[in-house]
Write an enzyme that holds these catalytic residues in place. Sequence first.
Site, PDB file in Angstrom:
ATOM      1  N   LYS A   1     -53.407  57.109  58.755  1.00  0.00           N
ATOM      2  CA  LYS A   1     -53.303  56.939  60.199  1.00  0.00           C
ATOM      3  C   LYS A   1     -52.087  57.712  60.731  1.00  0.00           C
ATOM      4  O   LYS A   1     -51.047  57.820  60.085  1.00  0.00           O
ATOM      5  CB  LYS A   1     -53.140  55.451  60.546  1.00  0.00           C
ATOM      6  CG  LYS A   1     -54.370  54.606  60.248  1.00  0.00           C
ATOM      7  CD  LYS A   1     -55.496  54.887  61.214  1.00  0.00           C
ATOM      8  CE  LYS A   1     -56.668  53.961  61.016  1.00  0.00           C
ATOM      9  NZ  LYS A   1     -56.386  52.575  61.436  1.00  0.00           N
TER      10      LYS A   1
ATOM     11  N   ASP B   1     -58.391  53.730  56.354  1.00  0.00           N
ATOM     12  CA  ASP B   1     -57.282  54.005  55.435  1.00  0.00           C
ATOM     13  C   ASP B   1     -57.132  52.896  54.401  1.00  0.00           C
ATOM     14  O   ASP B   1     -56.256  52.974  53.533  1.00  0.00           O
ATOM     15  CB  ASP B   1     -55.976  54.207  56.199  1.00  0.00           C
ATOM     16  CG  ASP B   1     -55.590  53.013  57.069  1.00  0.00           C
ATOM     17  OD1 ASP B   1     -56.490  52.216  57.410  1.00  0.00           O
ATOM     18  OD2 ASP B   1     -54.397  52.880  57.391  1.00  0.00           O
TER      19      ASP B   1
ATOM     20  N   ASP C   1     -50.490  38.813  53.833  1.00  0.00           N
ATOM     21  CA  ASP C   1     -51.182  39.410  54.963  1.00  0.00           C
ATOM     22  C   ASP C   1     -52.639  38.959  55.001  1.00  0.00           C
ATOM     23  O   ASP C   1     -53.375  39.095  54.016  1.00  0.00           O
ATOM     24  CB  ASP C   1     -51.103  40.939  54.844  1.00  0.00           C
ATOM     25  CG  ASP C   1     -51.598  41.656  56.071  1.00  0.00           C
ATOM     26  OD1 ASP C   1     -50.981  41.508  57.134  1.00  0.00           O
ATOM     27  OD2 ASP C   1     -52.620  42.370  55.963  1.00  0.00           O
ATOM     28  N   ASN C   2     -53.051  38.396  56.133  1.00  0.00           N
ATOM     29  CA  ASN C   2     -54.455  38.031  56.370  1.00  0.00           C
ATOM     30  C   ASN C   2     -55.096  37.242  55.222  1.00  0.00           C
ATOM     31  O   ASN C   2     -56.162  37.619  54.728  1.00  0.00           O
ATOM     32  CB  ASN C   2     -55.285  39.285  56.643  1.00  0.00           C
ATOM     33  CG  ASN C   2     -55.001  39.872  58.005  1.00  0.00           C
ATOM     34  OD1 ASN C   2     -54.779  39.152  58.974  1.00  0.00           O
ATOM     35  ND2 ASN C   2     -54.996  41.195  58.086  1.00  0.00           N
TER      36      ASN C   2
ATOM     37  N   GLU D   1     -49.977  34.594  56.869  1.00  0.00           N
ATOM     38  CA  GLU D   1     -50.100  35.333  58.130  1.00  0.00           C
ATOM     39  C   GLU D   1     -51.579  35.332  58.505  1.00  0.00           C
ATOM     40  O   GLU D   1     -52.335  36.236  58.165  1.00  0.00           O
ATOM     41  CB  GLU D   1     -49.575  36.767  57.962  1.00  0.00           C
ATOM     42  CG  GLU D   1     -49.516  37.556  59.262  1.00  0.00           C
ATOM     43  CD  GLU D   1     -50.734  38.448  59.484  1.00  0.00           C
ATOM     44  OE1 GLU D   1     -50.836  39.026  60.583  1.00  0.00           O
ATOM     45  OE2 GLU D   1     -51.577  38.580  58.579  1.00  0.00           O
TER      46      GLU D   1
ATOM     47  N   LYS E   1     -45.177  50.682  62.722  1.00  0.00           N
ATOM     48  CA  LYS E   1     -46.109  50.681  61.597  1.00  0.00           C
ATOM     49  C   LYS E   1     -46.523  52.099  61.208  1.00  0.00           C
ATOM     50  O   LYS E   1     -46.985  52.322  60.078  1.00  0.00           O
ATOM     51  CB  LYS E   1     -47.357  49.875  61.942  1.00  0.00           C
ATOM     52  CG  LYS E   1     -47.147  48.376  61.965  1.00  0.00           C
ATOM     53  CD  LYS E   1     -48.410  47.644  62.367  1.00  0.00           C
ATOM     54  CE  LYS E   1     -49.539  47.872  61.398  1.00  0.00           C
ATOM     55  NZ  LYS E   1     -50.749  47.099  61.753  1.00  0.00           N
TER      56      LYS E   1
END
Length: 646
Positions: A239, A334, A373-374, A402, A513
Site C-alpha cells: 500500500k 497486501d 489485532d482483530n 483489539e 500506517k
Amino acid sequence: MTDTLDELADRRVVIENVEPSVNGGRFAAKVVAGWPVTISADIFCDGHEVIAAAVVTGDGAEHRLRHIANDLWEAEVQFDRLGRDDISVVAWRDAFGTWRRDTLKKIGAGQDVTVEVQELNQLLAPMKARREEGTTLKALKTAAKRGDMDAILSDETAAYMSRNGPRQNLSRSETFPIYVTRERSAFSAWYELFPRSLGPEGRHGTFRDVIDHLPYVADMGFDVLYFPPIHPIGRTNRKGRNNSLKAEPGDIGSPYAIGSDEGGMDALHPELGDFEDFAALVAAAQAHGLEIAMDIALNASPDHPWITEHPDWFERRPDGTIKYAENPPKKYEDIVNFRYYLEGDAPNLPLWRAIRDLFLFWAERGVLVFRVDNPHTKPFPFWEWLIADVQAQHPETIFLSEAFTRPKVMKRLAKIGFDQSYTYYTWRNTKEELTAYLTELTTEGCRDYMRPNFFTNTPDINPIFNQTSGRPGFRTRVVMAASLCGNWGMYSGFELCEGEPLPGREEYRDSEKYELKHRDFDAEISIRDDVRLINRIRREEPAMKDFRNLKFFPAFHDEVLCYGRFDPASRNYLLFHVLIDPHRPAEFEFEVPLWEFGLPDDASVEVQDMLHGNSFTWHGKAHRLELDPVERPYAIWKLTPPGGVS
C-alpha cells in the site's frame, strides 16, 4: 439428568448465586493478585437453625462467609498466586451455634436448661481435637459435664466451636474457576508509537531512537509502551500513502502486511535493528518503569515465508490462487488469510501451534504484554486454547483484544481469556452515553471478566469529536479516559492535538500506517502537562486502581459530567467535574456527595484542588462551579470527610 435421592439429601442447605462466576462456571472470573475480592452467595435452609458457611479456594483454605441480609453471605478473599485457581462454597447447619443461641434465650426467660446441657454433652462426645487444641476441647468437655454455664457459653467457646464444631448437613456448591492476574492487567497506562517514525527527519527510525525517546514517554507517566508490528513488511501489493492501492518508489508500506524474504512474525524489520538492539530497548524501557507491548497481527503479506513453507496454512480459491483478506466490497490485497480449519472442520493444529509458539518466542525475549489485532476474525476455540497454553507457561502475560465489534462478541473474547479489551469509548461523547456505558461496564456481569482499556485514539481511529474540538477536547478526553477506567491508552500525536482527517472519514490524513511521521514533541499546543497530571494522580491515589468503584453524582448541566472514585478501605475519595462541550463554558450547580460518608446535607468536608494544590472547606451539599474550555475544562477534588471514613 435427575439427581438420586442421596444426591438430593446431600444438599439440604441451599447455596445459590455464587459470585463471581461467569456463565455458571464455564469461564473464569478474573481477579488481581493482592486485591481483595468479594465472594458472595445466597445461603439458607429449612427451619430456624443457625447456618455457617465458608469459601474454599483451590489450595483447600477456608474463608468464613458472614451473613449480610436477606440470606446474602459475603467474604473478602485475597489471591496471591498468578494463574488458575477456583472457589467453591460450603455451608452447614451449625449445631453448636443453634444450641448456644436457643440456650441463651431459655436462660434469659428463666427456664431450666438441664436437658440442654445433656444435649451439649452428646454433641461434644464424638469430637476429637487437633493436637494443638487438645487441651481446649478437654476443658470444654469437663465444663459441660459440670454444667459450668459461664465456660460453655463464653465467647471463647463459641469461637472454638465455630472453628471445630460438628457440621451437620454439610453442603457444597459447584466449583467456579478463577484466574489471577498481575495488577497491570487491570491498571495500566499505554502509549502507542511507531518506532520507525522516531528517526531524524527523512530517516527510518530504529530501536536505539526509541531508547532516546523513553524519557519523554516515562515523563508523561505511562507504564506500557506499545508498538504496532515491527516485523519485515511485504512488497507484493504494498500500500502507498493514505492507503492508496499503488505504492510509489520509497513508500514504506503498512506494518500490518507482515512477512518478506527477510522473515515473518519472529523476525525484526532490519531498518529497526537486530535482536541485540531490541534486547537493549526492553532493558532500557524497564529501567524507565515501562513495559514493552507488541502487536500480534495475524496478517501475512503475499511474501510471507510461511506461504511457500506451509501452503496448507492459507486460504485458497478453487483455482488454487491464494485468498486475500477482504471485507466486501473492500479488498486488502497486501495481506492474505490464514486457514484455521481444514476439510471436515478439523482444526489446523500445526498452524495453531506455530502461532502459539510466536507468543512464546517473544515472551522469552522479555515481551509479556500483547495487543492482538482483530481477534474476532479468528476462531474463538483457537484463542481459548492459545491463551490458556501461553499463560500456563507465562502467567504474567497480558492479552489486549483489539476488537471493535458487536458487544456480545467483545464480551466472549474477554470470557475466553483476553485480559483487556478495546471499547466504544471513542464513540461515547455525551453525558448520557458515557454514564450509560460506564454503568454497564462497572455494575453488570461483565465487570467480573471484561477489563476495558479506554484508548483515546488509534492509528485507525481519528475520533470525529476531536476533529473539531480543538485543544480543550483533547484535554478532557485524556482526563476522562484515564479517570473513568483502570486501563487507558493514547496513540502518539494525541498529546499534540493531531486531528486532521481524510475528508468525511474517521481516519487521519497522511496516516502513519503508511509513511514516516516526524513530530515536534515540544510544540506549544501539547497537552503533555494534562497527561502527566492525570497519570500522577492515578499512581498516587489508591481509589484510582479499581475502576469498578466509579460512581456518578449530580451536576445540573447537560455538558458537565460529575463522578467519583471512592475507596473507603484506603480513605481515599476523588471527585471529578469534566466539561464535555469543548467550545462553550458552563456554570452549574452540583451536589457534594455527603451521603456517601453518612453525613447530613449541612455537613462539611475538606477539599484539595488537585490541579492547583490549594485546600479549603465545602460547607453543605449544594455548590456552584464554572468550567471554561480554554482556562479550566475539568476539575479534580480530593475530599476528606470529618474523621476520615464514616
